[in-house]
Design a protein around this motif. Structure first.
Motif, PDB file in Angstrom:
ATOM      1  N   THR A 103      -4.132  -6.133  -7.960  1.00  0.00           N
ATOM      2  CA  THR A 103      -2.905  -5.774  -7.259  1.00  0.00           C
ATOM      3  C   THR A 103      -2.732  -4.258  -7.134  1.00  0.00           C
ATOM      4  OG1 THR A 103      -1.694  -5.899  -9.328  1.00  0.00           O
ATOM      5  CG2 THR A 103      -1.640  -7.862  -7.921  1.00  0.00           C
ATOM      6  N   THR A 104      -3.561  -3.502  -7.843  1.00  0.00           N
ATOM      7  CA  THR A 104      -3.507  -2.053  -7.651  1.00  0.00           C
ATOM      8  C   THR A 104      -4.860  -1.555  -7.150  1.00  0.00           C
ATOM      9  OG1 THR A 104      -4.063  -1.670  -9.965  1.00  0.00           O
ATOM     10  CG2 THR A 104      -1.733  -1.613  -9.398  1.00  0.00           C
ATOM     11  N   PRO A 105      -4.823  -0.542  -6.299  1.00  0.00           N
ATOM     12  CA  PRO A 105      -6.058  -0.087  -5.644  1.00  0.00           C
ATOM     13  C   PRO A 105      -6.896   0.812  -6.545  1.00  0.00           C
ATOM     14  CG  PRO A 105      -4.213   1.259  -4.950  1.00  0.00           C
ATOM     15  CD  PRO A 105      -3.637   0.213  -5.855  1.00  0.00           C
ATOM     16  N   ALA A 106      -8.128   1.037  -6.135  1.00  0.00           N
ATOM     17  CA  ALA A 106      -9.008   1.998  -6.802  1.00  0.00           C
ATOM     18  C   ALA A 106      -9.606   2.888  -5.731  1.00  0.00           C
ATOM     19  CB  ALA A 106     -10.102   1.251  -7.548  1.00  0.00           C
ATOM     20  N   ILE A 107     -10.064   4.076  -6.144  1.00  0.00           N
ATOM     21  CA  ILE A 107     -10.779   4.932  -5.188  1.00  0.00           C
ATOM     22  C   ILE A 107     -12.243   4.987  -5.584  1.00  0.00           C
ATOM     23  CG2 ILE A 107     -10.170   7.093  -6.403  1.00  0.00           C
ATOM     24  CD1 ILE A 107     -10.190   8.356  -3.487  1.00  0.00           C
TER      25      ILE A 107
ATOM     26  N   PRO B 272     -18.155   7.138   3.152  1.00  0.00           N
ATOM     27  CA  PRO B 272     -16.867   7.711   2.759  1.00  0.00           C
ATOM     28  C   PRO B 272     -16.379   7.177   1.418  1.00  0.00           C
ATOM     29  CG  PRO B 272     -16.515   5.969   4.352  1.00  0.00           C
ATOM     30  CD  PRO B 272     -18.016   6.132   4.219  1.00  0.00           C
ATOM     31  N   LEU B 273     -15.596   7.993   0.746  1.00  0.00           N
ATOM     32  CA  LEU B 273     -14.808   7.513  -0.379  1.00  0.00           C
ATOM     33  C   LEU B 273     -13.454   7.077   0.153  1.00  0.00           C
ATOM     34  CD1 LEU B 273     -16.960   9.356  -1.840  1.00  0.00           C
ATOM     35  CD2 LEU B 273     -15.250   9.624  -3.635  1.00  0.00           C
TER      36      LEU B 273
ATOM     37  N   SER C 164     -11.664  10.826   2.986  1.00  0.00           N
ATOM     38  CA  SER C 164     -12.760  10.078   3.612  1.00  0.00           C
ATOM     39  C   SER C 164     -13.899  11.003   4.030  1.00  0.00           C
ATOM     40  CB  SER C 164     -12.240   9.370   4.862  1.00  0.00           C
ATOM     41  OG  SER C 164     -11.837  10.335   5.833  1.00  0.00           O
TER      42      SER C 164
ATOM     43  N   TRP D  13      -7.076  -2.292   3.377  1.00  0.00           N
ATOM     44  CA  TRP D  13      -5.987  -1.853   2.493  1.00  0.00           C
ATOM     45  C   TRP D  13      -5.010  -0.926   3.203  1.00  0.00           C
ATOM     46  CZ3 TRP D  13      -2.845  -2.623  -1.224  1.00  0.00           C
ATOM     47  CH2 TRP D  13      -2.299  -1.609  -2.022  1.00  0.00           C
ATOM     48  N   GLU D  14      -5.472  -0.141   4.167  1.00  0.00           N
ATOM     49  CA  GLU D  14      -4.617   0.913   4.726  1.00  0.00           C
ATOM     50  C   GLU D  14      -3.934   0.564   6.044  1.00  0.00           C
ATOM     51  OE1 GLU D  14      -6.763   4.478   5.860  1.00  0.00           O
ATOM     52  OE2 GLU D  14      -7.689   3.482   7.576  1.00  0.00           O
ATOM     53  N   TYR D  15      -4.429  -0.423   6.809  1.00  0.00           N
ATOM     54  CA  TYR D  15      -4.073  -0.454   8.235  1.00  0.00           C
ATOM     55  C   TYR D  15      -2.668  -0.960   8.548  1.00  0.00           C
ATOM     56  CZ  TYR D  15      -4.407  -5.450   9.426  1.00  0.00           C
ATOM     57  OH  TYR D  15      -4.170  -6.786   9.542  1.00  0.00           O
ATOM     58  N   MET D  16      -1.991  -1.568   7.598  1.00  0.00           N
ATOM     59  CA  MET D  16      -0.623  -2.011   7.850  1.00  0.00           C
ATOM     60  C   MET D  16       0.361  -0.949   7.376  1.00  0.00           C
ATOM     61  SD  MET D  16      -0.089  -5.004   9.295  1.00  0.00           S
ATOM     62  CE  MET D  16       1.356  -5.763   8.537  1.00  0.00           C
TER      63      MET D  16
ATOM     64  N   ASN E   2       0.814  -1.230   0.000  1.00  0.00           N
ATOM     65  CA  ASN E   2       0.000   0.000   0.000  1.00  0.00           C
ATOM     66  C   ASN E   2       0.841   1.271   0.000  1.00  0.00           C
ATOM     67  OD1 ASN E   2       0.934  -0.033   2.634  1.00  0.00           O
ATOM     68  ND2 ASN E   2      -1.083  -0.178   3.601  1.00  0.00           N
TER      69      ASN E   2
ATOM     70  N   GLN F 110      -9.526   4.655  -0.835  1.00  0.00           N
ATOM     71  CA  GLN F 110      -8.788   3.625  -1.569  1.00  0.00           C
ATOM     72  C   GLN F 110      -9.062   2.257  -0.971  1.00  0.00           C
ATOM     73  OE1 GLN F 110      -4.608   3.669  -2.404  1.00  0.00           O
ATOM     74  NE2 GLN F 110      -4.527   5.911  -2.585  1.00  0.00           N
TER      75      GLN F 110
ATOM     76  N   PRO G 287      -5.554   1.900  11.879  1.00  0.00           N
ATOM     77  CA  PRO G 287      -6.702   2.480  11.180  1.00  0.00           C
ATOM     78  C   PRO G 287      -6.544   3.992  11.021  1.00  0.00           C
ATOM     79  CG  PRO G 287      -7.387   1.200  13.120  1.00  0.00           C
ATOM     80  CD  PRO G 287      -5.910   1.376  13.206  1.00  0.00           C
ATOM     81  N   PHE G 288      -6.949   4.515   9.890  1.00  0.00           N
ATOM     82  CA  PHE G 288      -6.800   5.959   9.644  1.00  0.00           C
ATOM     83  C   PHE G 288      -8.102   6.448   8.992  1.00  0.00           C
ATOM     84  CE2 PHE G 288      -4.462   9.379   7.027  1.00  0.00           C
ATOM     85  CZ  PHE G 288      -4.469  10.277   8.065  1.00  0.00           C
ATOM     86  N   LEU G 289      -8.147   6.480   7.662  1.00  0.00           N
ATOM     87  CA  LEU G 289      -9.350   6.988   6.988  1.00  0.00           C
ATOM     88  C   LEU G 289     -10.548   6.066   7.190  1.00  0.00           C
ATOM     89  CD1 LEU G 289      -7.915   8.231   3.578  1.00  0.00           C
ATOM     90  CD2 LEU G 289      -8.025   9.411   5.753  1.00  0.00           C
TER      91      LEU G 289
END
Lengths: 427, 427
Positions: free
Chosen positions: B195-199, B185-186, A344, B251-254, A160, B188, B258-260
């Motif tokens: 293998t690639t993210p989307a928003i 929320p929107l 977000s 997708w984001e937490y590692m 990521n 990623q 947690p963030f967004l």
């Protein structure tokens, strides 16, 4: 509106030494306490602190729309809320007031006595009430180094990282200005070779050399910020020491991230250098590959050429520079960090602070933490007094400085200087 | 000092329905806006909101040391700063004022007109200015379920979990009271198999059923809090919906947590129920094994028997209860959470808020999130209107309620009711 305050030909009637971080082209904003116990919003030129509250009372800001007590406050939050146009008008006006060709204040000894302080006679405060503090992780070299040491040597950067300006929420209540000492934290860690943890003083207190930016009100809850507008919501920058306990971090960070290992202290430099003042030092950042998703794409120069260094000064010893790096090494820009943060719908307020993450660069000399510089303590650093450091010792002072420089002007941040004390003892 | 406000024999001259969360034995604290646009600190008895600012002005708190404008404020922070003795004196006094045997206010129609509002005529605000918000992860069942789904079925609980009340810093700027809708929320995420993210708009917006406690000033920077004192620093509790986007989280937490996925909204119930009011409902928590380190050890009853449930109400449909659980299932106590939080020397201020983490219990009916209830969407929940839910749909209202009950009294929190709206569209 032109940034007339940036005119490099301008000289001030106040003395400014050649290598000062604070020529009349800087005009940062801060909050200070005088010996008479008055707190005011101020700026700095050379080695003088200037009381903007007093200047406002004496009508030096007439013609600029400001609430009556805008600068007679103990934070900059209201001023920052007023937005970029006001910041620029005020900064331009201050440049004008202290211009060597302007006699108005220069020739008014009574006013000068009220407004101007020796910098050694004031005590710098936190410049803003920081509602929310976020720390990013935007140096590819730092993230790679951390991954190598904490996870997997061969697969250090998580998938990521190249798509997200990774960040986490930090603790506002322990953000302190330069000069306030920090106690070595206690905490749980897992002693090497053990399966159950112990609590005790952290054995590996570290710095992280970072910068941070301060925002203005940017959106309402739910709303994204287009990257084309991001710059409008960034007031300015400070330097930041993201104090970190490595042994606490290692034991606690899975799966929810850093907590006690970071929340015992975060030190910042007290003068916020405006983005306007930094404008001449814009440079392109590293090429971003893979290409970021559209909401993070931007063209042009959005990084900054800011020299940064860290020194360790043992008790009664000399300062030893242990790292020299540059803001321009950061992979993700501040605009991208801000836009991602709000993507977000997270509300961004005046006075929020967002850190860069440790700003490590490509070579070992650029590493922005002791963990990286000594590679987990394996290669201690020798100081000029003959002692060695794996991490920070009690009574060491960690000093961070930062500045931009071109052939015409030097714009600096001053310093963060904070001493590590032994663990707090309750009386 | 006795908690006379808890006298279960006391009746109020205000009507209180049998199943009300707010008998005269509750006396919670909150902040409300009247139709005349006045903001005040208040309490609630039955279906009446009571203006404590007006009561103070009319001298009903004489004899209690309070600053003149203590209740004519838009937050409870100053009152909370005053400490437990003051909270108890004020709560006891309110019980006395509304006691059926006390004619003073009861027989003063003019004063009653000023002080008492129908609850439907006021708009509840956030009760405190939340400086720092922390969320813990203190349900063993929830942490185990998350570990099974996100990491490793056979080794779900990480080794640190049994030693540390694991927590992370959250975002204060998007904490909202019951009644305020939340936009999907929107963000990623990594589409399955890619293998690639989307928003795009989150495809898995979830609730987490939690409670949270509000602190008073507890320490100075660097100082730990002994567990024997922890209770003195907890003012009261609210219910909390820790809105979470599961696809963004994954997708984001590692590696930084947690963030967004969490910072787009956190909803709380607007009345803070004091720890004094909850005192009769103390129970032992789960046995803790392995034994916590000494700084976290405590004897006696430190958990609470609080029934909690969540319902989903589709647009124009009926509320469907989807989870029923109890606060007493939590492994780590609030005292332990607070003491651990401050163990690094992290400063705890008046108005800080600390969430419990999703309060899942031992059986499937107790699971405190849709992720767990549907096991990652594999077992959708059927609602009474025939539709199914894996997660929360646009225009669903999520309703959380909580109360304690014994043979003599019911003390409740009211509810959190918040509707999920489609993604925000910029005008």
């Amino acid at each position: 509106m032109p940034i007339s305050a940036n005119d490099t030909k301008r000289k001030s009637w106040l003395t400014v030494h050649e290598n000062s971080d604070f020529p009349i082209q800087n005009i940062p904003f801060g909050v200070f306490l005088t010996k008479e116990n008055v707190v005011t919003v101020g700026t700095r030129i050379g080695d003088y602190a200037i009381d903007l509250g007093a200047l406002q009372q004496m009508n030096y800001f007439s013609g600029i729309e400001l609430t009556d007590d805008m600068f007679m406050q103990d934070t900059l939050n209201d001023f920052i809320s007023d937005g970029k146009k006001t910041w620029r008008l005020v900064r331009n006006r201050i440049a004008d007031i202290f211009d060597e060709n302007n006699p108005k204040l220069k020739d008014n000894d009574k006013h000068k006595d009220i407004v101007i302080f020796n910098i050694t006679d004031v005590e710098m405060q936190l410049p803003v009430l920081i509602g929310d503090y976020t720390d990013f992780y935007s140096s590819k070299e730092h993230a790679t180094n951390m991954g190598k040491m904490y996870r997997d040597e061969t697969n250090a950067l998580l998938p990521n990282w190249s798509h997200i300006p990774v960040g986490y929420h930090g603790r506002s209540s322990t953000i302190i200005p330069s000069g306030i000492p920090v106690h070595r934290p206690l905490g749980q860690s897992l002693p090497s070779g053990e399966t159950t943890p112990a609590i005790g003083p952290s054995r590996s207190v570290d710095f992280e050399l970072e910068t941070a930016f301060i925002t203005t009100d940017a959106n309402i809850m739910g709303e994204m910020i287009p990257i084309s507008e991001a710059e409008d919501y960034i007031f300015g920058m400070v330097m930041m020491n993201d104090w970190t306990s490595r042994d606490i971090l290692k034991w606690e960070y899975m799966p929810l991230g850093p907590f006690l290992s970071k929340n015992f202290a975060t030190s910042i430099s007290p003068w916020i250098v405006t983005m306007d003042a930094l404008e001449p030092f814009k440079v392109p950042g590293p090429k971003q590959f893979p290409s970021p998703l559209p909401y993070l794409q931007q063209k042009g120069k959005h990084s900054f050429d800011i020299h940064l260094d860290v020194a360790i000064q043992p008790e009664n010893g000399k300062a030893n520079v242990v790292s020299q790096t540059n803001f321009k090494h950061l992979y993700w820009t501040m605009n991208q960090q801000l836009v991602h943060h709000a993507s977000s719908g997270c509300r961004i307020n005046s006075g929020d602070m967002m850190g860069s993450g440790a700003i490590s660069g490509p070579t070992k000399e650029n590493y922005a933490s002791m963990l990286e510089l000594t590679w987990g303590g394996k290669n201690p650093i020798k100081l000029s007094d003959g002692t060695e450091r794996k991490f920070i010792n009690d009574y060491d002072t960690v000093i961070m400085t930062g500045h931009c420089k071109n052939s015409q002007v030097r714009i600096g941040f001053g310093e963060i200087s904070s001493k590590l004390l032994p663990p707090f003892v309750r009386k």
